[in-house]
Design a protein around this motif. Structure first.
Motif, PDB file in Angstrom:
ATOM      1  N   TRP A   1       4.677  -2.922  11.981  1.00  0.00           N
ATOM      2  CA  TRP A   1       3.949  -4.109  12.440  1.00  0.00           C
ATOM      3  C   TRP A   1       3.589  -3.973  13.928  1.00  0.00           C
ATOM      4  O   TRP A   1       2.423  -4.160  14.289  1.00  0.00           O
ATOM      5  CB  TRP A   1       4.812  -5.370  12.244  1.00  0.00           C
ATOM      6  N   PHE A   2       4.582  -3.647  14.747  1.00  0.00           N
ATOM      7  CA  PHE A   2       4.436  -3.702  16.203  1.00  0.00           C
ATOM      8  C   PHE A   2       4.347  -2.291  16.775  1.00  0.00           C
ATOM      9  O   PHE A   2       5.357  -1.631  16.990  1.00  0.00           O
ATOM     10  CB  PHE A   2       5.601  -4.486  16.821  1.00  0.00           C
ATOM     11  N   GLY A   3       3.142  -1.840  16.988  1.00  0.00           N
ATOM     12  CA  GLY A   3       2.895  -0.491  17.464  1.00  0.00           C
ATOM     13  C   GLY A   3       1.905   0.226  16.563  1.00  0.00           C
ATOM     14  O   GLY A   3       0.994   0.899  17.033  1.00  0.00           O
ATOM     15  N   ASN A   4       2.075   0.070  15.236  1.00  0.00           N
ATOM     16  CA  ASN A   4       1.213   0.749  14.285  1.00  0.00           C
ATOM     17  C   ASN A   4       0.050  -0.130  13.839  1.00  0.00           C
ATOM     18  O   ASN A   4      -1.107   0.240  14.013  1.00  0.00           O
ATOM     19  CB  ASN A   4       2.025   1.227  13.078  1.00  0.00           C
ATOM     20  N   SER A   5       0.346  -1.282  13.240  1.00  0.00           N
ATOM     21  CA  SER A   5      -0.731  -2.214  12.901  1.00  0.00           C
ATOM     22  C   SER A   5      -1.270  -2.881  14.162  1.00  0.00           C
ATOM     23  O   SER A   5      -2.465  -2.856  14.429  1.00  0.00           O
ATOM     24  CB  SER A   5      -0.230  -3.275  11.921  1.00  0.00           C
ATOM     25  N   VAL A   6      -0.385  -3.477  14.938  1.00  0.00           N
ATOM     26  CA  VAL A   6      -0.754  -4.081  16.224  1.00  0.00           C
ATOM     27  C   VAL A   6      -0.461  -3.041  17.304  1.00  0.00           C
ATOM     28  O   VAL A   6       0.693  -2.757  17.601  1.00  0.00           O
ATOM     29  CB  VAL A   6       0.060  -5.370  16.477  1.00  0.00           C
TER      30      VAL A   6
ATOM     31  N   TYR B   1      15.336  12.392  18.244  1.00  0.00           N
ATOM     32  CA  TYR B   1      14.683  11.083  18.237  1.00  0.00           C
ATOM     33  C   TYR B   1      14.068  10.842  16.867  1.00  0.00           C
ATOM     34  O   TYR B   1      13.969  11.743  16.023  1.00  0.00           O
ATOM     35  CB  TYR B   1      13.615  10.975  19.330  1.00  0.00           C
ATOM     36  N   ALA B   2      13.676   9.609  16.659  1.00  0.00           N
ATOM     37  CA  ALA B   2      12.913   9.232  15.476  1.00  0.00           C
ATOM     38  C   ALA B   2      11.539   8.751  15.942  1.00  0.00           C
ATOM     39  O   ALA B   2      11.382   8.293  17.073  1.00  0.00           O
ATOM     40  CB  ALA B   2      13.630   8.124  14.703  1.00  0.00           C
ATOM     41  N   LEU B   3      10.549   8.857  15.080  1.00  0.00           N
ATOM     42  CA  LEU B   3       9.202   8.377  15.395  1.00  0.00           C
ATOM     43  C   LEU B   3       8.669   7.576  14.225  1.00  0.00           C
ATOM     44  O   LEU B   3       8.823   7.974  13.066  1.00  0.00           O
ATOM     45  CB  LEU B   3       8.257   9.539  15.698  1.00  0.00           C
ATOM     46  N   GLU B   4       7.985   6.487  14.551  1.00  0.00           N
ATOM     47  CA  GLU B   4       7.498   5.534  13.570  1.00  0.00           C
ATOM     48  C   GLU B   4       6.193   5.962  12.901  1.00  0.00           C
ATOM     49  O   GLU B   4       5.307   5.141  12.651  1.00  0.00           O
ATOM     50  CB  GLU B   4       7.297   4.167  14.230  1.00  0.00           C
ATOM     51  N   SER B   5       6.036   7.232  12.576  1.00  0.00           N
ATOM     52  CA  SER B   5       4.809   7.710  11.947  1.00  0.00           C
ATOM     53  C   SER B   5       4.368   6.746  10.851  1.00  0.00           C
ATOM     54  O   SER B   5       5.173   6.330  10.018  1.00  0.00           O
ATOM     55  CB  SER B   5       5.011   9.105  11.362  1.00  0.00           C
ATOM     56  N   GLN B   6       3.088   6.407  10.850  1.00  0.00           N
ATOM     57  CA  GLN B   6       2.590   5.328  10.004  1.00  0.00           C
ATOM     58  C   GLN B   6       2.899   5.605   8.534  1.00  0.00           C
ATOM     59  O   GLN B   6       2.565   6.656   8.010  1.00  0.00           O
ATOM     60  CB  GLN B   6       1.085   5.165  10.213  1.00  0.00           C
TER      61      GLN B   6
ATOM     62  N   PHE C   1       0.679  -1.974   5.430  1.00  0.00           N
ATOM     63  CA  PHE C   1       0.189  -0.696   4.919  1.00  0.00           C
ATOM     64  C   PHE C   1       0.460  -0.543   3.426  1.00  0.00           C
ATOM     65  O   PHE C   1       1.045  -1.419   2.800  1.00  0.00           O
ATOM     66  CB  PHE C   1       0.802   0.452   5.724  1.00  0.00           C
ATOM     67  N   GLY C   2       0.018   0.587   2.876  1.00  0.00           N
ATOM     68  CA  GLY C   2       0.071   0.786   1.434  1.00  0.00           C
ATOM     69  C   GLY C   2       1.370   1.341   0.911  1.00  0.00           C
ATOM     70  O   GLY C   2       1.597   1.342  -0.299  1.00  0.00           O
TER      71      GLY C   2
END
Length: 464
Positions: A326-331, A298-303, A284-285
């Protein structure tokens, strides 16, 4: 997602999925039929919608923390996967003021979280169309009554904490709210002057203020799952710059957590650059993170901007959320039953980070888990089929990670780490299934691995 284990139980939730189109295609390209009210998830048949694929979201909201009133206009661009006489969007609450399709007024109806839209003219198969929904009201967060707690658009005294996994995007904008359909986003967020609005991607231009209100514009140009979309609002201290590897980096912290901002900024930069050497180029950018004063637990992997709800994140949690980029957001997964491909990978990244730092080997962590008694609940929950009523079970995380370490043992480090990079590269910005991962592991190793994966992912007992 990572649960703050300081006093919090591991989470549970929803969902499992299949594909973007409904099971029954029209008999002719000239037929116009209703789009399915679900994307094909047999466990949760109303999650997502069929008949179209979204290609872009433009989400414009005006939010006032004092009254908790949100006024929104969301414009969705999509392509029809069959001729449509009507189609559905997911939207929870709000009063829908108007809907247009291709700039023409459309009729609409509501039933629960389903917004059914009937365009003035049917939409042909493969046609691109735009639907604009104007709505207003007080956002109501989602919660399934389990130990997942509350998620979605969650008001705070000075703004909002917006963390929508698994299906809480519909609590603040109309969407095809399922991981199987992702798209780029543009955000326009208007708030009272003095409030900061943080969203995915990078800021477009500078904030503009008029009449005591400030508008922020953000753009995530890469495809994004709806549950990763955020508009986290409030008083924040910001630190901006770049990682040593040159990736733009933004850290934000609520005034209660400003002691975390330097560590969050520096650690996020260091870990992002390190994961780029392990998993391949950052997809990502920008990178970074946000610590808000909302006790989510909790934490969340917001893009591009992982969210940390009400606690000071340590290196382990930051490593987990950034591995998700990488794992969840891109893939991304096509169906929630394959959630271990997100959480097992991110949990194993925690083990790899400790190994990299020299504090503990992944082998030592694996052995600790494997020594658990045969009757431990972790062995009774096979992570390869995440349960819709217990989606974020510890087994999905830890036994998912153990699966990867068992694979590493079986194929050797050279093949294993090459596999991680190949997996991230081959499916960059796309969707995956467990079967695809098993197939690639067998192809790259030249080994038959069905017994290994069956034991670790699908059997309700402790593997030997």
């Amino acid at each position: 997602m990572h649960v703050n284990r300081r006093g919090m139980a591991l989470v549970a939730a929803l969902v499992s999925a299949l594909a973007c189109a409904p099971a029954n295609e029209p008999s002719s390209a000239n037929d116009h039929l209703p789009g399915a009210p679900g994307i094909g998830d047999t466990d949760f048949p109303k999650d997502g919608n069929g008949g179209y694929d979204v290609t872009h979201y433009a989400v414009a909201i005006d939010y006032t923390p004092a009254s908790k009133q949100l006024v929104g206009v969301t414009t969705i661009t999509a392509g029809a996967t069959h001729g449509l006489s009507s189609f559905n969007l997911d939207l929870s609450g709000f009063t829908v003021r108007s809907v247009t399709v291709n700039d023409a007024p459309a009729t609409f109806s509501r039933q629960g979280d389903e917004l059914t839209v009937r365009p003035a003219r049917p939409i042909d198969n493969h046609a691109t169309f735009t639907v604009k929904v104007s709505y207003a009201g007080v956002p109501k967060p989602a919660g399934d009554g389990s130990n997942l707690g509350t998620y979605g658009f969650m008001p705070t005294p000075d703004g909002a904490f917006v963390a929508a996994e698994p299906n809480g995007a519909k609590t603040w904008f109309p969407a095809n709210d399922h991981p199987a359909d992702k798209a780029p986003f543009d955000f326009s967020i208007t708030v009272p002057a003095g409030v900061t609005a943080l969203a995915n991607g990078e800021m477009v231009g500078q904030p503009t203020t008029a009449g005591g209100r400030t508008t922020y514009r953000w753009r995530e140009r890469h495809p994004m799952v709806t549950y990763l979309a955020t508009a986290t609002l409030g008083k924040f201290e910001l630190r901006q710059g770049s990682t040593p590897g040159g990736i733009p980096n933004l850290a934000a912290a609520d005034p209660r957590f400003t002691t975390s901002i330097d560590r969050l900024y520096t650690t996020s930069a260091t870990i992002t650059d390190h994961w780029a050497t392990v998993f391949g180029p950052y997809p990502f950018g920008s990178t970074g993170g946000v610590v808000d004063d909302y006790a989510a637990g909790y934490a969340l992997e917001s893009q591009t901007k992982p969210l940390y709800g009400g606690f000071h994140p340590d290196e382990t949690i930051i490593a987990h959320e950034l591995a998700h980029q990488w794992f969840g957001n891109s893939v991304s997964i096509k169906r929630w039953r394959d959630l271990w491909l997100n959480e097992g990978f991110a949990t194993y990244a925690e083990w790899l980070w400790a190994e990299h730092k020299g504090t503990k080997t992944a082998e030592a962590t694996f052995k600790e888990f494997h020594r658990r008694r045969a009757g431990d609940p972790i062995w009774k929950y096979p992570p390869g089929r995440a349960r819709p009523n217990d989606l974020f079970n510890q087994a999905v995380y830890s036994r998912g990670a153990m699966t990867l370490h068992a694979l590493r043992r079986a194929v050797g480090d050279q093949t294993f780490f090459a596999l991680l990079k190949r997996w991230a590269a081959d499916h960059r910005y796309g969707h995956v299934t467990t079967d695809q991962f098993i197939g690639l592991a067998e192809q790259m190793s030249g080994k038959e691995l069905s017994a290994l994966f069956d034991a670790w992912l699908f059997q309700p007992r402790r593997p030997q």
